[in-house]
Design a protein around this motif. Structure first.
Motif, PDB file in Angstrom:
ATOM      1  N   VAL A   1      38.609   3.029  89.005  1.00 58.52           N
ATOM      2  CA  VAL A   1      39.478   3.361  87.885  1.00 58.52           C
ATOM      3  C   VAL A   1      40.872   2.858  88.242  1.00 58.52           C
ATOM      4  O   VAL A   1      41.249   2.838  89.405  1.00 58.52           O
ATOM      5  CB  VAL A   1      39.569   4.872  87.591  1.00 58.52           C
ATOM      6  N   MET A   2      41.590   2.442  87.235  1.00 64.04           N
ATOM      7  CA  MET A   2      42.956   2.022  87.483  1.00 64.04           C
ATOM      8  C   MET A   2      43.885   2.811  86.574  1.00 64.04           C
ATOM      9  O   MET A   2      43.672   2.890  85.372  1.00 64.04           O
ATOM     10  CB  MET A   2      43.131   0.526  87.221  1.00 64.04           C
ATOM     11  N   ARG A   3      44.870   3.405  87.172  1.00 60.88           N
ATOM     12  CA  ARG A   3      45.842   4.134  86.369  1.00 60.88           C
ATOM     13  C   ARG A   3      47.186   3.435  86.507  1.00 60.88           C
ATOM     14  O   ARG A   3      47.573   3.048  87.604  1.00 60.88           O
ATOM     15  CB  ARG A   3      45.949   5.576  86.835  1.00 60.88           C
ATOM     16  N   VAL A   4      47.835   3.264  85.398  1.00 58.99           N
ATOM     17  CA  VAL A   4      49.153   2.637  85.425  1.00 58.99           C
ATOM     18  C   VAL A   4      50.168   3.671  84.993  1.00 58.99           C
ATOM     19  O   VAL A   4      50.098   4.192  83.883  1.00 58.99           O
ATOM     20  CB  VAL A   4      49.206   1.414  84.494  1.00 58.99           C
ATOM     21  N   ARG A   5      51.063   3.975  85.874  1.00 64.67           N
ATOM     22  CA  ARG A   5      52.078   4.977  85.559  1.00 64.67           C
ATOM     23  C   ARG A   5      53.406   4.288  85.329  1.00 64.67           C
ATOM     24  O   ARG A   5      53.721   3.300  85.995  1.00 64.67           O
ATOM     25  CB  ARG A   5      52.219   5.968  86.711  1.00 64.67           C
ATOM     26  N   CYS A   6      54.162   4.834  84.405  1.00 57.50           N
ATOM     27  CA  CYS A   6      55.462   4.244  84.107  1.00 57.50           C
ATOM     28  C   CYS A   6      56.528   5.320  84.215  1.00 57.50           C
ATOM     29  O   CYS A   6      56.250   6.502  84.032  1.00 57.50           O
ATOM     30  CB  CYS A   6      55.520   3.706  82.686  1.00 57.50           C
TER      31      CYS A   6
ATOM     32  N   GLU B   1      33.350   2.588 101.197  1.00 54.56           N
ATOM     33  CA  GLU B   1      34.558   3.356 101.472  1.00 54.56           C
ATOM     34  C   GLU B   1      35.312   3.552 100.173  1.00 54.56           C
ATOM     35  O   GLU B   1      35.408   2.626  99.372  1.00 54.56           O
ATOM     36  CB  GLU B   1      35.468   2.563 102.410  1.00 54.56           C
ATOM     37  N   ARG B   2      35.872   4.701 100.018  1.00 55.33           N
ATOM     38  CA  ARG B   2      36.690   4.936  98.837  1.00 55.33           C
ATOM     39  C   ARG B   2      38.108   4.530  99.203  1.00 55.33           C
ATOM     40  O   ARG B   2      38.655   4.998 100.216  1.00 55.33           O
ATOM     41  CB  ARG B   2      36.610   6.424  98.498  1.00 55.33           C
TER      42      ARG B   2
ATOM     43  N   LEU C   1      44.714   1.570  91.909  1.00 59.91           N
ATOM     44  CA  LEU C   1      43.323   1.207  91.683  1.00 59.91           C
ATOM     45  C   LEU C   1      42.470   1.941  92.708  1.00 59.91           C
ATOM     46  O   LEU C   1      42.570   1.691  93.900  1.00 59.91           O
ATOM     47  CB  LEU C   1      43.167  -0.302  91.838  1.00 59.91           C
ATOM     48  N   LEU C   2      41.663   2.834  92.210  1.00 61.10           N
ATOM     49  CA  LEU C   2      40.780   3.606  93.100  1.00 61.10           C
ATOM     50  C   LEU C   2      39.400   2.994  93.001  1.00 61.10           C
ATOM     51  O   LEU C   2      38.852   2.865  91.911  1.00 61.10           O
ATOM     52  CB  LEU C   2      40.756   5.065  92.638  1.00 61.10           C
ATOM     53  N   TYR C   3      38.850   2.568  94.111  1.00 64.01           N
ATOM     54  CA  TYR C   3      37.547   1.903  94.043  1.00 64.01           C
ATOM     55  C   TYR C   3      36.741   2.200  95.286  1.00 64.01           C
ATOM     56  O   TYR C   3      37.254   2.701  96.285  1.00 64.01           O
ATOM     57  CB  TYR C   3      37.736   0.389  93.879  1.00 64.01           C
TER      58      TYR C   3
END
Lengths: 1192, 144
Positions: free
Chosen positions: A845-850, A912-913, A904-906
């Protein structure tokens, strides 16, 4: 792929490990270099003066020197500004220097330069030549630092060896280190090399460090860069430095043992991985003057004295920069970029080529900025430059170096405030036109008259505009522009300002890009903001030693105890030395709470179309052979699973269970209600059943070589794949050659071949949502679907692409594929090999924070948007790029800067996380001109392409095209407004800010892309495939596709810098894509990323023909050849080297196509000359006229 | 005072309108949840989509009653909404099931704001028309 050994994209799993083991030395040195990289907030200045530390940072401050230098600098600065006043803000194009010079200036040879070209002309002269830029020089180019961090160095603290695979994405071998940047548009690595910086570098950063890092291992030790580089400086350095080194000496011995001990004395504390590089830190200082010592920590004690003793006068250089770690931040960082000629960056061979200190500036930008019309121009632009200058015209840096060679780091910081006030002044004086123009130049606010400037394209790719952050963060490493880029490098403070500028606001991100050196961290707790969950990053504020303030939501958080532990000095205290603070791109190994389930294994399923058309195309043989060859290279661990399903009118499963000696085929006839014939053994463990899998891959092509049925039940096969994969997740690879016409998801041919060139393009929308729903199901089950479309007839890609679009897959398209055509088979092999062997991240999942006040408006790319800022990516690949449009919801006027963070969490293929975090910070702009001049035209084009694709689908093609044209019109109108230029068409000029001067060119090229062109016959699938590319390609590839690079290759020899005798790397200038640039006696190479077209004109010299192609006359040259003759001659070798170099920075090598100018197929080449008029589309000049008429 | 057909239509309209109000409240809440990340768009679309057509049909039904009972004013007020519904449904994204909302595009900020605004406007409209129907019913009853 054979010609691509150093391709940075080639990720060979496992290999990196070997690398780190074999080459600890290299990393050791690098690491040392990074030690001083910390940017300490003022509050922390000198907090940590650790006797144990071997870091040069801990030298006693030499305030006297600082102040002297500071003064010098100021003096220069003020002197420099005066000429600017006399200068018109707008220069005639010829002065602007965009036109091509016949040759890229020859590279200066390293050996000769080092001793001779004194990088440090007397201050007064430097003053002369660099005047107008003095100001900007004070900003260290952040992105440079960034890049260096990312590309050049192993993580400062956490060695890669433990985490073999992900750490090193790039080519594993040491020698490969230098490679990646070679031809990349923004090569960075070689920056370190140039000796000049060494002179200024603290001992730590010393010469040894540079070369070792990047130089090919061989040559490194032989170079004696240190002393030579330093000596010339002496006269200019009034300070006596030697004593300063002495503390250094005491340091290393002490720390040596400490470092060599087990890296983790305390496991509860931030657990860094072991540090192979450490020995190097110790080593670093010793290296300064004596390169040989670099080789081992053991040498340290012996070698240290030489620096101080042997070269007493050098001391100041090294010692002085770091009087106070707190103030100066990282000497290495600062001195590096400054001292470096921007130019030297690009060269892999950089180190030897010392072009660094030469006073000249970049060709393109420099003249306008520096040039007081008269004399100054001569000196600056005239003299031969280092060959990269054109490419990296950051004159400020070189100036800077000239003026204060030995000096370094602290300058920028101190200078900054001063300049800041200058800026205010600029604005105040806005009304005084002369003054204003002068300042415009000073600040890079030049304009270009597009109608006058015929040679608008810079010869060598330009850097994106640099990001200049405010005081505190001037030196903070910003994210590499290759990874994270914003369309406007200064964010407008309000939405109305943004609207006024008419620029699209958005970011392009390439989150999983292959990086050579990426800091990887494993710690018990990952420090994040408690309110917004932002990861700690270089742009946070430290309130005090125990607390930090989030830079996105401004909450003050506690700093965990362990974060204050500095693993380098093994001491507590200064949190800014942590790698999290020193690098804007970082990877964490995630602890258990980041997992919803145990990390999934790598699971690969291949769906192979075996319908009649597929059998005709012969792709199966190619695919099976490639897969068989790459089976070992598939990323994964012991749990890796693999499976195969073939489908025509029915679905064929392959059972590879334990007892079988051959794979057993099971055919399911019922395609309307798909089921799995066997609950297990359809997906098998690759390690255990490797022989069976190989057997199957050998048998399959023969099994399906006989005529088959003309039906393809893709939908049913996908459903089966989903059922098979849903429990684990993984990757489904679909090979499709025709329209799926039976079973669920069957499609009708929709394309009307007669309407291929019509104005309105129909059927860009999917015909059914079957594939989309399937993709959403897959996405939920963490399955990604990649599509290889090898069609020879209409296959409704607009519908089929849905399966990849929403499951974060990729669409590959080779139209009219026939395996009999060797070049197509090779292309597929290369493509598929890259696909199989590249790094892969699962269940991501990818999170984009602003920063608060900015929100993400729309996402572009292949993914499923799970919530407003969260993308679900079942698979993430290093070749996928993403775009986000932003909107400004609240006024940002009380902020210093705006930050974006993509996390980006993968799950890596090793189970491996991991979390990869990229952070970028951008300053705020308050005025319209500021906004316009901070625009990043390449990024804008990248974003516009994505937006236009959306518009095509949601509205219509003509509307999208109109919108693209309107962008140019609107932006130029806004510029006119901002500059108070005469309204209407009264003026005969069309002015554009220099930062946007290529926008019309790119937009026109975009309009002529397959995706958007009208009037030229374009197959619907080709169009849609191009649209898919627009949405997903990373920016560099996208730009190349939009505006291909055209190089003259008939004079490659003249453009080949020769510092490495063994490895010529030709570097010809780019030409604008216009027939007027094509001479009948030339030969050209046009590179659009997919194909390199070599276009040979009839009057080319026979000598060139025989030297390069081995033919004596033009008529003997093969036409439409797909390979180049390999002959043993210099010309051929040069061309080959050039092609290899171009291939270096892309995922897989491009095709080569040789075309003669009398060939019937030369259309392939001429249609790409986008500046020219074609039947239905504007030429560049007409386009400008059109835009000009519309500009209000 | 007699119970005639117009009065009947108004009474039905009142009841139906109450349902419509509930629908639009649900709609507003659903989109708010989406915007604040509480719900997965796929789930949300799955719960919203089945309600779209019933809402349209209910609304159409009361207007049919108004048409039959000759309540032109009430009908006239509703016609724009009917047209909007028809337009909205005819331009819906390609999807196999009934409904309007596509989980892949719904998170687009434009779509999200449009949907949210639509929910609020409809809520206001239904509320106002509730009182209008109430008034209409009383008028009809009194007139009779």
């Amino acid at each position: 792929m054979s010609n691509l050994p150093p391709n940075p994209y080639n990720n060979i799993p496992g290999a990196p490990q070997a690398n780190t083991h074999t080459g600890p030395q290299m990393f050791a040195n690098q690491q040392f270099g990074q030690v001083p990289l910390s940017q300490l907030p003022p509050g922390f200045a000198g907090l940590k003066q650790d006797a144990n530390s071997n870091s040069p940072l801990h030298l006693p401050p030499s305030t006297a020197q600082n102040s002297v230098l500071q003064n010098v600098n100021n003096y220069n600065q003020s002197a420099s500004s005066s000429p600017a006043f006399n200068q018109p803000g707008m220069l005639p194009p010829q002065q602007i220097g965009f036109q091509p010079s016949p040759n890229r200036p020859p590279t200066v040879k390293p050996t000769s330069v080092a001793p001779n070209s004194n990088p440090l002309p007397p201050l007064s002269s430097a003053n002369q030549s660099s005047v107008s830029n003095a100001n900007s020089s004070s900003y260290p180019p952040n992105f440079n630092q960034m890049q260096r961090q990312i590309n050049d160095n192993a993580s400062p603290i956490v060695p890669s060896s433990q985490y073999n695979q992900p750490l090193m994405n790039g080519p594993p071998s040491g020698p490969a280190g230098p490679m990646p940047p070679t031809s990349s548009p923004y090569p960075v690595s070689s920056k370190h090399f140039s000796p000049p910086p060494m002179a200024m570098r603290p001992p730590s950063g010393g010469p040894g460090f540079g070369p070792v890092q990047q130089g090919p291992p061989g040559p490194v030790p032989t170079k004696p860069p240190g002393p030579q580089g330093l000596l010339p400086n002496q006269p200019n350095i009034p300070f006596s430095g030697p004593p300063r080194n002495s503390p250094l000496m005491s340091g290393p011995p002490v720390s040596g043992p400490a470092f060599n001990g087990p890296p983790m004395p305390n496991t509860t504390i931030g657990q860094y991985a072991p540090l192979p590089p450490r020995p190097g830190q110790v080593n670093g200082p010793s290296v300064l003057n004596a390169p040989p010592p670099t080789t081992g920590p053991g040498m340290r004690p012996a070698t240290i004295p030489p620096p101080t003793g042997a070269l007493p006068r050098n001391g100041p250089g090294p010692g002085q920069p770091m009087p106070n770690p707190g103030l100066m931040g990282n000497p290495n960082m600062m001195s590096g970029p400054q001292s470096l000629p921007a130019g030297s960056q690009g060269l892999p061979s950089g180190p030897p080529s010392l072009p660094g200190l030469q006073p000249q500036m970049g060709q393109q930008m420099a003249p306008p900025m520096t040039a007081p019309p008269g004399p100054p121009i001569g000196p600056m632009s005239g003299p031969p430059k280092s060959n990269m200058q054109g490419r990296y015209p950051q004159m400020p840096q070189s100036n800077y170096a000239n003026q204060q060679p030995p000096m370094p780091p602290q300058q920028p910081m101190k200078q900054y405030p001063q300049q800041y006030s200058t800026q205010g002044l600029t604005q105040q004086m806005g009304q005084l036109s002369v003054t204003k123009q002068g300042f415009d130049q000073l600040w890079g606010h030049q304009m270009v008259d597009l109608l006058q400037c015929r040679h608008i394209l810079p010869e060598y790719p330009e850097d994106p505009p640099e990001i200049r952050l405010g005081h505190q963060f001037t030196e903070s490493p910003n994210c590499s522009p290759d990874i994270f880029r914003c369309t406007i490098n200064r964010i407008p403070e309000t939405n109305s300002l943004l609207q006024k500028s008419r620029l699209p606001l958005g970011i392009l991100i390439h989150p999983f890009k292959d990086l050579n050196h990426l800091p990887v961290i494993q710690c018990a707790t990952i420090v994040r903001c408690r309110a917004c969950r932002t990861y700690i990053n270089p742009f946070v504020y430290f309130v005090d030693g125990k607390r930090w303030k989030c830079n996105l939501c401004y909450r003050v958080n506690d700093l965990p105890e362990e974060f204050q532990y500095d693993p380098v000095s093994k001491s507590y205290g200064d949190p800014t030395r942590r790698p999290e603070i020193k690098s804007a791109t970082i990877e964490f190994i995630a602890p258990g709470e980041y997992m919803l389930r145990p990390p999934q294994p790598a699971v690969y399923l291949f769906l192979l179309d075996v319908s009649q058309i597929a059998r005709d195309s012969g792709y199966l043989q190619v695919v099976c052979d490639t897969l068989k060859a790459q089976l070992e290279q598939l990323p994964g661990d012991a749990r890796t699973q693999i499976g195969f399903i073939c489908y025509d009118a029915h679905i064929h499963y392959y059972l590879m269970s334990d007892g079988l000696t051959r794979p057993k085929e099971m055919t399911v006839l019922d395609i309307d209600d798909v089921f799995l014939p066997s609950p297990e053994s359809l997906l098998v463990n690759l390690g255990e059943r490797r022989e069976l899998v190989k057997e199957l891959l050998t048998v399959l092509p023969q099994r399906y070589s006989t005529p088959g049925v003309p039906a393809s039940a893709l939908g049913a096969a996908l459903q089966a794949a989903y059922k098979l994969m849903a429990p684990t997740g993984g990757r489904v690879t679909v090979f499709q050659t025709c329209l799926p016409n039976v079973g669920p998801g069957a499609l009708q041919a929709r394309e009307d071949p007669n309407a291929r060139s019509s104005k309105e393009v129909a059927h860009l929308n999917p015909a059914t949502d079957f594939y989309k729903r399937l993709a959403l199901d897959c996405s939920g089950a963490q399955v990604a679907v990649d599509l290889f479309l090898l069609n020879s007839q209409y296959s409704d890609l607009s519908t089929l692409s849905g399966m990849s679009k929403f499951s974060a897959g990729t669409v590959y398209h080779i139209p009219l594929f026939r395996a009999q055509r060797a070049w197509q088979a090779e292309q597929l092999t290369r493509m598929f090999t890259r696909y199989l062997t590249r790094k892969i991240g699962f269940e991501a999942v990818m999170r984009v924070r602003c920063t608060r006040g900015i929100t993400i408006h729309t996402f572009h790319g292949n993914f499923f948007v799970r919530s407003t800022d969260l993308l679900s990516l079942p698979n993430v690949s290093p070749d996928a790029g993403f775009g986000m449009q932003l909107s400004i919801e609240e006024s940002l006027s009380d902020l210093q800067q705006v930050c974006f963070q993509a996390a980006l969490l993968y799950t890596s293929s090793k189970g491996e996380r991991r979390i990869r975090v990229h952070t970028i910070a951008l300053p705020i702009a308050t005025t319209l001109p500021d906004v316009l001049h901070a625009a990043d035209q390449q990024c804008i084009v990248g974003l516009l392409a994505k937006m236009a694709v959306d518009r095509c689908v949601s509205a219509s093609m003509s509307e999208a095209r109109e919108a693209l044209i309107n962008v140019a019109v609107d932006v130029l109108s806004a510029h006119k407004l901002a500059q108070n230029l005469p309204a209407g068409s009264l003026s005969s000029a069309l002015h554009a800010p220099a930062s946007l001067r290529l926008l019309p060119l790119y937009l026109l090229a975009l309009l002529k892309r397959k995706a958007f062109r009208t009037g030229t016959s374009t197959r619907l699938d080709d169009r849609v495939a191009d649209m898919c590319d627009m949405k997903t390609l990373p920016l560099s590839s996208l730009l190349r596709a939009v505006y291909p690079d055209l190089y003259p290759i008939h004079a490659l020899h003249d453009h080949t810098p020769r510092e490495h005798d063994d490895e010529p790397s030709p570097d010809p200038p780019r030409l604008q894509l216009s027939a007027e640039r094509i001479n009948s006696n030339g030969a050209y190479l046009l590179d659009d990323g997919e194909t390199m077209i070599i276009y040979v004109c009839h009057a080319v010299s026979p000598a060139f023909l025989s030297d390069t192609f081995g033919v004596t006359a033009f008529s003997q040259l093969p036409d439409d050849a797909r390979t180049l003759p390999r002959i043993d001659s210099e010309g051929s070798a040069l061309l080959q080297a050039f092609i290899d170099k171009l291939n270096d920075d892309r995922p897989y090598a491009s095709n080569v196509l040789l075309i003669k100018d009398n060939s019937p197929s030369r259309q392939v080449f001429t249609e790409r000359l986008v500046d020219d008029r074609v039947e239905s589309a504007f030429s560049y000049y007409e386009f400008l006229q059109h835009v000009k008429n519309q500009v209000k | 005072m007699a119970f005639n057909f117009p009065a009947f239509s108004y009474i039905i309209a009142l009841i139906v309108d109450a349902f419509l109000i509930f629908f639009s409240i649900f709609h507003v809440i659903a989109f708010d949840e989406l915007k604040t990340d509480y719900k997965n768009p796929i789930d949300q679309c799955n719960s919203l989509n089945p309600l779209v057509l019933p809402e349209y049909l209910l609304h159409l039904f009361i207007n049919l009653l108004f048409l039959l009972s000759g309540e032109w004013f009430s009908l006239l007020i509703n016609i724009p909404l009917i047209l909007y519904h028809i337009h909205r449904y005819s331009t819906r994204p390609v999807m196999s099931g009934p409904g309007l909302y596509d989980p892949t595009s719904i998170m687009n900020a434009d779509v999200l704001t449009v949907c949210q605004r639509e929910g609020w406007i409809k809520l206001a409209f239904y509320l106002l028309s509730f009182f209008l129907y109430l008034y209409g019913m009383i008028v009809v009853l009194i007139a009779a």
